[in-house]
Design a protein around this motif. Sequence first.
Motif, PDB file in Angstrom:
ATOM      1  N   CYS A  50      44.072  51.122  36.540  1.00  0.00           N
ATOM      2  CA  CYS A  50      44.543  49.989  36.489  1.00  0.00           C
ATOM      3  C   CYS A  50      45.833  49.293  36.799  1.00  0.00           C
ATOM      4  CB  CYS A  50      44.030  49.602  35.145  1.00  0.00           C
ATOM      5  SG  CYS A  50      44.600  47.202  35.012  1.00  0.00           S
ATOM      6  N   CYS A  78      46.608  46.182  36.890  1.00  0.00           N
ATOM      7  CA  CYS A  78      47.747  44.696  36.579  1.00  0.00           C
ATOM      8  C   CYS A  78      49.381  44.554  35.519  1.00  0.00           C
ATOM      9  CB  CYS A  78      46.426  44.352  35.165  1.00  0.00           C
ATOM     10  SG  CYS A  78      46.224  44.670  33.528  1.00  0.00           S
ATOM     11  N   CYS A  94      49.562  46.712  32.931  1.00  0.00           N
ATOM     12  CA  CYS A  94      49.685  48.210  32.593  1.00  0.00           C
ATOM     13  C   CYS A  94      50.569  48.754  33.453  1.00  0.00           C
ATOM     14  CB  CYS A  94      48.167  48.659  33.087  1.00  0.00           C
ATOM     15  SG  CYS A  94      46.979  48.671  32.492  1.00  0.00           S
ATOM     16  N   HIS A 130      44.202  47.676  26.816  1.00  0.00           N
ATOM     17  CA  HIS A 130      43.130  46.518  26.644  1.00  0.00           C
ATOM     18  C   HIS A 130      41.657  46.502  27.973  1.00  0.00           C
ATOM     19  CE1 HIS A 130      43.843  45.847  31.338  1.00  0.00           C
ATOM     20  NE2 HIS A 130      44.655  46.427  31.895  1.00  0.00           N
TER      21      HIS A 130
HETATM   22 ZN    ZN Z   1      45.503  47.272  32.859  1.00  0.00          ZN
END
Ligand code: ZN
Length: 89
Positions: free
Chosen positions: A28, A30, A33, A89
């Motif tokens: 991930c 995002c 992260c 998450h």
């Molecule tokens: Zn993430």
Amino acid sequence: MEMHNLMEYEVKLNLDRLIEKKDVELNCSCKQCRMDIMAIALNSLPPKYVVSDKGLIYQRINNLNYQFNADVISALVKAIDIVNRNPRH
Ligand SMILES: [Zn+2]
């Protein structure tokens, strides 16, 4: 006068570069992260503080030091592995 930890910029720069070159695979990518990866990597690297009176004048003093870059990249690869396995998450 402001204090800056140059290591933060090195870590961010190298993370962006690793992702761009697809040298690493992020499960991930995002913001959370990426920030987790940077925090984990920074905790394992020595800080490099500089003081500047005109905002950040970034001098990449150690840029030509191969071992220095290798340490940053190796800390990042370990951090990416940790976050890939345990995303928050
Ligand atoms: Zn993430």
